[in-house]
Design an enzyme around this catalytic site. Sequence first.
Site, mmCIF file in Angstrom:
data_model
loop_
_atom_site.group_PDB
_atom_site.id
_atom_site.type_symbol
_atom_site.label_atom_id
_atom_site.label_comp_id
_atom_site.label_asym_id
_atom_site.label_seq_id
_atom_site.Cartn_x
_atom_site.Cartn_y
_atom_site.Cartn_z
ATOM 1 N N HIS A 47 36.371 17.576 2.376
ATOM 2 C CA HIS A 47 35.088 17.327 1.709
ATOM 3 C C HIS A 47 35.033 18.010 0.329
ATOM 4 O O HIS A 47 33.961 18.377 -0.149
ATOM 5 C CB HIS A 47 33.899 17.794 2.562
ATOM 6 C CG HIS A 47 33.906 17.258 3.951
ATOM 7 N ND1 HIS A 47 33.414 16.014 4.272
ATOM 8 C CD2 HIS A 47 34.380 17.792 5.116
ATOM 9 C CE1 HIS A 47 33.565 15.801 5.573
ATOM 10 N NE2 HIS A 47 34.149 16.860 6.101
ATOM 11 N N SER A 75 42.375 15.377 -27.611
ATOM 12 C CA SER A 75 41.118 14.683 -27.894
ATOM 13 C C SER A 75 41.064 14.332 -29.378
ATOM 14 O O SER A 75 41.572 15.068 -30.226
ATOM 15 C CB SER A 75 39.939 15.589 -27.526
ATOM 16 O OG SER A 75 38.742 15.087 -28.081
ATOM 17 N N LYS A 105 41.222 20.285 -26.167
ATOM 18 C CA LYS A 105 41.414 19.443 -24.990
ATOM 19 C C LYS A 105 42.882 19.108 -24.745
ATOM 20 O O LYS A 105 43.665 18.912 -25.670
ATOM 21 C CB LYS A 105 40.632 18.121 -25.137
ATOM 22 C CG LYS A 105 39.121 18.259 -25.107
ATOM 23 C CD LYS A 105 38.620 18.668 -23.736
ATOM 24 C CE LYS A 105 38.843 17.590 -22.705
ATOM 25 N NZ LYS A 105 38.146 16.331 -23.018
ATOM 26 N N GLU A 129 45.451 9.860 -15.132
ATOM 27 C CA GLU A 129 44.217 9.074 -15.179
ATOM 28 C C GLU A 129 44.507 7.579 -15.263
ATOM 29 O O GLU A 129 43.823 6.764 -14.618
ATOM 30 C CB GLU A 129 43.366 9.520 -16.369
ATOM 31 C CG GLU A 129 42.771 10.907 -16.189
ATOM 32 C CD GLU A 129 41.969 11.379 -17.385
ATOM 33 O OE1 GLU A 129 41.351 12.450 -17.283
ATOM 34 O OE2 GLU A 129 41.965 10.691 -18.429
#
Length: 421
Positions: free
Chosen positions: A112, A239, A245, A252
């Site tokens: 969870h 980024s 970043k 992804e």
Amino acid sequence: MLQKIGILSKAEMLEIESALNDMAREICEDRFPWNPTYEDVHMNIEAELTLRTPAGAKLHTGRSRNDQVALDMRMWLRDEIVDLYRDLRSLQGALLGLAQKYSYVLLPGYTHMQRAQPVFFAHHLMAYMEMLERDCSRLMDCFHRANVCPLGSGAIAGSTLPLDREMVALKLGFVDHKKRARLSQNSMDAVSDRDFAVEFCAAAALIAMHLSRLAEDWILWATTEFGFITISDTYTTGSSLMPQKKNPDVAELTRGKTGRVYGNLMAMLTLLKGLPMTYNRDLQEDKERLFDSADTVRDATRLMAGMISNTKVNEGKCLAAAADPALLATDLADALVRAGMPFRQAHQIVGAAVAAAVRLGRPLDQLTAKQWQEIDPAFKGEVLEVFDLKKAVARRNIIGAPGPQQVARQLVRWRKILSGS
């Protein structure tokens, strides 16, 4: 085969073979004179062959584009399955390499998305190796069902010519484990069957799902909040605005392309669901979906293998998270069970201890002896020894558990599997 049954002379057969080999080289070198006025690739090949040798006009004897396309798809898919199988093995090798390098590192296992119990990093990675092993098994099953020769089925009803279908199947490698020819047994089914393509798309969808789950772990672990791993700059991007970043784009994109592979499976099933017997031009739509699934999953598999091989595990962060004494609450309940208490009662008592620790604002293993006794007299000094993390994980020694002995055994097992021994 046509020469064997008397349709071609030996000289004609040799002329056709020579011309086809020349044409194949020209296609590979992008020099073949494709003519868009012809209906399709088959007519282009046949027309050009006939220009080069009159015997080319006999090439189409005893076959239809219907059984030819079914044959070509099966032959193409066999190669793709073998290549994808090898790519999955390479990905398993990358996982095994990282698991072996950091086999002693502990981190929390999650349910969870909440910290649950401590496990070895290697045990976590080998969970994905089990998934990929099932994928490899499914691909081999898919190969078996794709490896059936439909050539000789004609457009729908076979041929009146004495075609030697077994000879063709043997020449093209459509054989079983005893090297016996594997032939389609119904001409109508042979030209309209695309089950093998759907099955591959389904196997690809499962592979994509497994890759997506692996990518999700890598994405989470690479965040500042987790900090369990650092991915090589080769497999991340910056980024356009924020210079600090470091985005896990390969992971992804792998996660994102899973929906595309699912869509290909649904498109294939939808394409086939209303088709009457036998061949229908709708089936032209099967290629795009099949090709895309194969390309997407193979690309993702290879890139994920590269990313994993170029990942560093931040051992201190992992251990700090695994050292949370709350992760050993179940071990505490098990200790009470070993002392003779029913598990449900032990579960309730340990739950009360956890609640008390939260209320007092201190780690579970920092409650005083008096506080433990106030919760329940069953808590004695020896019971509290469960909070020794090293001893706690060592007790997980049943088959399939993440204890050090079992992890070591599984690492040996996987080395043998991947080495083929």
